[in-house]
Design an enzyme around this catalytic site. Structure first.
Site, PDB file in Angstrom:
ATOM      1  N   GLU A 251       0.840  -1.202   0.000  1.00 23.75           N
ATOM      2  CA  GLU A 251       0.000   0.000   0.000  1.00 23.75           C
ATOM      3  C   GLU A 251       0.868   1.242   0.000  1.00 23.75           C
ATOM      4  O   GLU A 251       2.030   1.200   0.405  1.00 23.75           O
ATOM      5  CB  GLU A 251      -0.885   0.019   1.259  1.00 23.75           C
ATOM      6  CG  GLU A 251      -1.894  -1.100   1.293  1.00 23.75           C
ATOM      7  CD  GLU A 251      -2.594  -1.227   2.647  1.00 23.75           C
ATOM      8  OE1 GLU A 251      -2.506  -0.289   3.469  1.00 23.75           O
ATOM      9  OE2 GLU A 251      -3.214  -2.274   2.876  1.00 23.75           O
ATOM     10  N   LYS A 253       2.269   4.540   1.542  1.00 26.02           N
ATOM     11  CA  LYS A 253       2.410   5.091   2.897  1.00 26.02           C
ATOM     12  C   LYS A 253       2.030   6.564   2.800  1.00 26.02           C
ATOM     13  O   LYS A 253       2.796   7.395   2.329  1.00 26.02           O
ATOM     14  CB  LYS A 253       3.850   4.954   3.399  1.00 26.02           C
ATOM     15  CG  LYS A 253       4.033   5.417   4.843  1.00 26.02           C
ATOM     16  CD  LYS A 253       5.472   5.211   5.314  1.00 26.02           C
ATOM     17  CE  LYS A 253       5.650   5.322   6.819  1.00 26.02           C
ATOM     18  NZ  LYS A 253       5.271   6.588   7.417  1.00 26.02           N
ATOM     19  N   ARG A 258      -2.234   9.166  11.817  1.00 25.99           N
ATOM     20  CA  ARG A 258      -3.000   7.956  12.074  1.00 25.99           C
ATOM     21  C   ARG A 258      -4.275   8.305  12.820  1.00 25.99           C
ATOM     22  O   ARG A 258      -4.237   9.088  13.768  1.00 25.99           O
ATOM     23  CB  ARG A 258      -2.116   7.056  12.935  1.00 25.99           C
ATOM     24  CG  ARG A 258      -2.610   5.654  13.125  1.00 25.99           C
ATOM     25  CD  ARG A 258      -2.066   4.775  12.044  1.00 25.99           C
ATOM     26  NE  ARG A 258      -2.374   3.381  12.254  1.00 25.99           N
ATOM     27  CZ  ARG A 258      -1.483   2.454  12.552  1.00 25.99           C
ATOM     28  NH1 ARG A 258      -0.220   2.796  12.714  1.00 25.99           N
ATOM     29  NH2 ARG A 258      -1.833   1.190  12.684  1.00 25.99           N
ATOM     30  N   ARG A 274      -3.063   8.269  17.310  1.00 25.98           N
ATOM     31  CA  ARG A 274      -2.256   7.155  17.796  1.00 25.98           C
ATOM     32  C   ARG A 274      -1.724   7.439  19.188  1.00 25.98           C
ATOM     33  O   ARG A 274      -1.287   6.544  19.888  1.00 25.98           O
ATOM     34  CB  ARG A 274      -1.170   6.858  16.779  1.00 25.98           C
ATOM     35  CG  ARG A 274       0.190   7.329  17.090  1.00 25.98           C
ATOM     36  CD  ARG A 274       1.046   6.951  15.931  1.00 25.98           C
ATOM     37  NE  ARG A 274       2.327   6.501  16.410  1.00 25.98           N
ATOM     38  CZ  ARG A 274       3.356   6.318  15.610  1.00 25.98           C
ATOM     39  NH1 ARG A 274       3.240   6.507  14.319  1.00 25.98           N
ATOM     40  NH2 ARG A 274       4.501   5.929  16.092  1.00 25.98           N
ATOM     41  N   GLU A 304      -5.278   6.569   7.807  1.00 27.27           N
ATOM     42  CA  GLU A 304      -4.342   7.684   7.764  1.00 27.27           C
ATOM     43  C   GLU A 304      -5.088   8.869   7.140  1.00 27.27           C
ATOM     44  O   GLU A 304      -5.679   8.748   6.057  1.00 27.27           O
ATOM     45  CB  GLU A 304      -3.112   7.299   6.919  1.00 27.27           C
ATOM     46  CG  GLU A 304      -2.021   8.343   6.893  1.00 27.27           C
ATOM     47  CD  GLU A 304      -1.049   8.264   8.081  1.00 27.27           C
ATOM     48  OE1 GLU A 304      -1.255   7.434   9.000  1.00 27.27           O
ATOM     49  OE2 GLU A 304      -0.086   9.052   8.079  1.00 27.27           O
ATOM     50  N   PHE A 345      -7.322   1.717   5.979  1.00 30.82           N
ATOM     51  CA  PHE A 345      -6.514   0.554   5.598  1.00 30.82           C
ATOM     52  C   PHE A 345      -6.729  -0.684   6.459  1.00 30.82           C
ATOM     53  O   PHE A 345      -6.163  -1.739   6.177  1.00 30.82           O
ATOM     54  CB  PHE A 345      -5.027   0.909   5.495  1.00 30.82           C
ATOM     55  CG  PHE A 345      -4.432   1.506   6.741  1.00 30.82           C
ATOM     56  CD1 PHE A 345      -4.124   0.715   7.819  1.00 30.82           C
ATOM     57  CD2 PHE A 345      -4.162   2.860   6.805  1.00 30.82           C
ATOM     58  CE1 PHE A 345      -3.557   1.252   8.959  1.00 30.82           C
ATOM     59  CE2 PHE A 345      -3.590   3.417   7.945  1.00 30.82           C
ATOM     60  CZ  PHE A 345      -3.299   2.607   9.021  1.00 30.82           C
ATOM     61  N   ARG A 421       5.871  -3.506  17.270  1.00 28.97           N
ATOM     62  CA  ARG A 421       6.411  -3.654  15.925  1.00 28.97           C
ATOM     63  C   ARG A 421       6.669  -5.150  15.752  1.00 28.97           C
ATOM     64  O   ARG A 421       7.756  -5.634  15.984  1.00 28.97           O
ATOM     65  CB  ARG A 421       7.681  -2.822  15.789  1.00 28.97           C
ATOM     66  CG  ARG A 421       7.410  -1.350  16.048  1.00 28.97           C
ATOM     67  CD  ARG A 421       8.563  -0.445  15.764  1.00 28.97           C
ATOM     68  NE  ARG A 421       8.250   0.903  16.239  1.00 28.97           N
ATOM     69  CZ  ARG A 421       7.762   1.877  15.487  1.00 28.97           C
ATOM     70  NH1 ARG A 421       7.560   1.686  14.214  1.00 28.97           N
ATOM     71  NH2 ARG A 421       7.488   3.054  16.015  1.00 28.97           N
TER      72      ARG A 421
HETATM   73  P1  ATP Z   1       7.454   7.424  10.295  1.00 29.42           P
HETATM   74  O1  ATP Z   1       8.289   8.135  11.311  1.00 29.42           O
HETATM   75  O2  ATP Z   1       8.242   6.695   9.251  1.00 29.42           O
HETATM   76  O3  ATP Z   1       6.311   8.208   9.768  1.00 29.42           O
HETATM   77  P2  ATP Z   1       6.153   6.260  12.361  1.00 29.42           P
HETATM   78  O4  ATP Z   1       7.186   5.974  13.365  1.00 29.42           O
HETATM   79  O5  ATP Z   1       5.343   7.493  12.484  1.00 29.42           O
HETATM   80  O6  ATP Z   1       6.800   6.217  10.966  1.00 29.42           O
HETATM   81  P3  ATP Z   1       5.332   3.616  11.845  1.00 29.42           P
HETATM   82  O7  ATP Z   1       4.274   2.797  12.446  1.00 29.42           O
HETATM   83  O8  ATP Z   1       6.695   3.149  12.014  1.00 29.42           O
HETATM   84  O9  ATP Z   1       5.115   5.079  12.333  1.00 29.42           O
HETATM   85  O10 ATP Z   1       5.054   3.779  10.285  1.00 29.42           O
HETATM   86  C1  ATP Z   1       3.812   3.543   9.844  1.00 29.42           C
HETATM   87  C2  ATP Z   1       2.920   4.777   9.883  1.00 29.42           C
HETATM   88  O11 ATP Z   1       2.614   5.140   8.570  1.00 29.42           O
HETATM   89  C3  ATP Z   1       1.617   4.435  10.493  1.00 29.42           C
HETATM   90  O12 ATP Z   1       1.638   4.664  11.873  1.00 29.42           O
HETATM   91  C4  ATP Z   1       0.611   5.319   9.777  1.00 29.42           C
HETATM   92  O13 ATP Z   1       0.440   6.520  10.496  1.00 29.42           O
HETATM   93  C5  ATP Z   1       1.289   5.645   8.477  1.00 29.42           C
HETATM   94  N1  ATP Z   1       0.632   5.064   7.286  1.00 29.42           N
HETATM   95  C6  ATP Z   1       0.448   5.705   6.121  1.00 29.42           C
HETATM   96  N2  ATP Z   1      -0.142   4.936   5.218  1.00 29.42           N
HETATM   97  C7  ATP Z   1      -0.368   3.739   5.787  1.00 29.42           C
HETATM   98  C8  ATP Z   1      -0.958   2.523   5.335  1.00 29.42           C
HETATM   99  N3  ATP Z   1      -1.408   2.369   4.106  1.00 29.42           N
HETATM  100  N4  ATP Z   1      -0.995   1.490   6.217  1.00 29.42           N
HETATM  101  C9  ATP Z   1      -0.514   1.621   7.471  1.00 29.42           C
HETATM  102  N5  ATP Z   1       0.047   2.757   7.948  1.00 29.42           N
HETATM  103  C10 ATP Z   1       0.127   3.812   7.124  1.00 29.42           C
END
Ligand code: ATP
Length: 564
Positions: A251, A253, A258, A274, A304, A345, A421
């Protein structure tokens, strides 16, 4: 139960820096609370009277605490301030004055936990005209009964600065130690329950009754919960590997924030970030769109939310909509200026039951069935299913070309695991060197920037303890239209100031920023032993809590990589 018992525990916890000793002290005390206390009292161990997600605060600034101490002990504010300048801990000052006070022997040492807890809760509820005086009365009542040490911890609690080093992880291990003695993976089980309930009172209560009760904790729409997080992949191949190989879901990003979208069976819609903040009021447009375009009697959707320019329809980076999360007033105006699109999602709860244990493939089917996609309002996240790396690579390239952050790679057979994670979901984006760090101090600028806090001391996490990794003064902007400004940052930090010396202040660790840098150096000047060279703030992260910041291990790992 007498408040004195809590105070003894606070003292013992404050005396040791060893994590295991803290766990032991707490475990023993939790058994006592189980026998003769209320489950909500566990909040007091983290200096609170509500679950972590509840935003209500005591609203007692340092100035007000000084007033309260003076008022309670019948002394001059100037005298309190004088002592404060010398000692820097209003808790200890309250202790001094409480000891000096002549007390009726009858009254002394009779403060019950129930009384403290009630008054503290009342303090958070007082609003409106005369609020300050009514708060002062409640504090005075407590301090009037308090012994020296009790006064110290009442004041520290009011200032949200207990100084006993009990992070969530310590509490988790203590509950495991106290009640899940013969269980394997005891701490993990507690954590799993916490991710669903996000409330230590509920978890403590269930655990104290037994592992069965603990495992019965379920999600319910209308309450916040922890979301599932992703593992970082260094390339497509690793992304596939993390997600178990074979066919995976890929998918976009999206670069937004979130949001968990809840609908209870009564039709009530609520939105949580979140960080478990309830942002329903800030996003009436999302509530409306969900009402119109998602079918189902009750549900919890994972999504998101991305902002776009109302005129050009171009997507905007995360910073732009972070304004909407913070905004409490003039919401309608901002709603027009910064419209958002919701990308759904995942789904965790549907029509009366949790679907977290079903495979992602099945969950996605439900999402597709109930979400009626409307461009620039709401849509099912774009997804391809493939076992071919080349195809995934094409999708990734296309995502980057249209300005997206990267892609998510997902295990189609996996359940939904909140909080950790776990490897059911990987993220891939172009390599950037950055850490998420918390601001623990700041310095005032000079000249044009006089009166503004313009350089910030950063810290990472060393197993529940914050250690400093350097100071940053670049990255923020002069104009609001360009991004986060020094003025805005100063506004965020000022209410968090806990100590002030010359032009340097110490602040409560709340504000998280993403910081990029040129390299990492060993340095005795900072408590981590490292300093970031040429750091620059790339983003303010209101979506991240202090529990999610970079660990010292990660900093060390990056520093080692550089030396290779
Ligand atoms: P980063 O700092 O890279 O943004 P993060 O630490 O905020 O990442 P992670 O859980 O590591 O958070 O990365 C996934 C985040 O990406 C999710 O928490 C969500 O907010 C976002 N996101 C965007 N698109 C999607 C998707 N299609 N599916 C899941 N998460 C997504």
């Amino acid at each position: 139960m007498e408040y004195r018992e809590f105070v003894e525990v606070y003292e013992n916890l404050g005396k040791t820096t060893k994590r295991l000793e803290k766990v032991d002290i707490l475990a023993e005390f939790l058994e006592r609370i189980k026998k003769k206390g209320e489950k909500e009292w566990v909040y007091l161990l983290s200096g609170r009277v509500f679950p972590n997600y509840e935003p209500r605060e005591f609203g007692i600034s340092r100035q007000l605490a000084i007033k309260a101490i003076a008022f309670s002990f019948g002394i001059n504010e100037a005298d309190v301030i004088k002592r404060f300048k010398k000692i820097g801990d209003l808790g200890e000052i309250a202790e001094e004055f409480a000891l000096r006070k002549k007390q009726m022997p009858l009254v002394k040492g009779k403060l019950s936990v129930g009384k403290v807890f009630d008054n503290l809760r009342k303090i958070t509820e007082i609003e409106g005209k005369g609020a300050v005086d009514r708060k002062l009365d409640l504090v005075k009542e407590l301090l009037g009964y308090a012994s020296g040490r009790e006064a110290k911890y009442i004041v520290r609690t009011l200032l949200s600065d207990l100084r006993i080093g009990v992070a969530d992880g310590v509490l988790r291990d203590a509950i495991a130690k106290a009640f899940l003695k013969n269980e394997e993976r005891a701490s993990e089980k507690i954590e799993e329950a916490y991710d669903l309930a996000v409330d230590w009172a509920i978890v403590f209560d269930a655990a104290s009754k037994g592992v069965k009760e603990l495992e019965e904790i379920e999600i319910v729409p209308g309450k916040p919960m922890n979301v599932m997080l992703a593992i970082k992949a260094k390339d497509i191949a690793e992304g596939f590997e993390i997600c178990g190989g074979g066919k995976v879901g890929i998918e976009i990003k999206y670069d937004g924030f979130r949001m968990l979208i809840n609908k209870t069976k009564d039709g009530e819609i609520s939105l949580f970030t979140r960080r478990l903040e309830n942002v329903t009021r800030q996003f009436p447009d999302v509530v409306d769109v969900v009402k119109r375009h998602v079918k189902g009697e009750s549900f919890i959707l994972d999504s998101e939310v991305v902002g776009y320019d109302a005129k050009t329809k171009k997507y905007k980076p995360f910073e732009a909509i972070s304004q909407r999360i913070k905004r409490k007033y003039e919401i309608e105006e901002l709603e027009k200026k910064l419209p958002v699109e919701v990308n759904i999602f995942d789904i965790l709860y549907y029509n009366g039951k949790s679907v977290m244990k079903e495979s992602f493939r099945e969950r996605r089917k439900i999402v597709e069935k109930i979400v009626d996609s409307v461009e620039f309002k709401i849509k099912v996240a774009e997804q391809i299913v493939t076992d071919r790396e080349e195809e995934a690579m094409k999708f990734y390239d296309r995502a980057l070309k249209v300005g997206e952050e990267g892609i998510m790679i997902k295990n189609l057979n996996a359940e939904y695991k909140p909080g950790r994670r776990v490897g059911y979901m990987a993220k891939l984006k172009p390599e950037t060197k950055d850490f998420d760090l918390v601001i623990v101090g700041a310095e005032y600028g000079t000249g044009k920037r006089g009166g503004l806090l313009t350089s910030y001391i950063l810290a990472c996490d060393d197993e529940g303890r914050l250690v400093e990794v350097g100071k940053v003064s670049s990255g923020l902007k002069e104009k609001e239209s360009e991004g986060m400004t020094f003025e805005e940052m100063t506004k965020l930090l000022k209410p968090l100031i806990i100590e002030e010396k010359g032009n340097v202040v110490k602040v409560k660790p709340k504000i998280v920023v993403s910081v990029t840098y040129q390299n990492i150096q060993k340095s005795p000047s900072y408590s981590s032993g490292y300093a970031l060279r040429f750091p620059r703030i790339t983003r303010y992260r209101p979506d991240k809590s202090i529990e999610e910041i970079t660990s010292l291990d990660e900093v060390e790992r990056e520093a080692k990589k550089e030396r290779k």
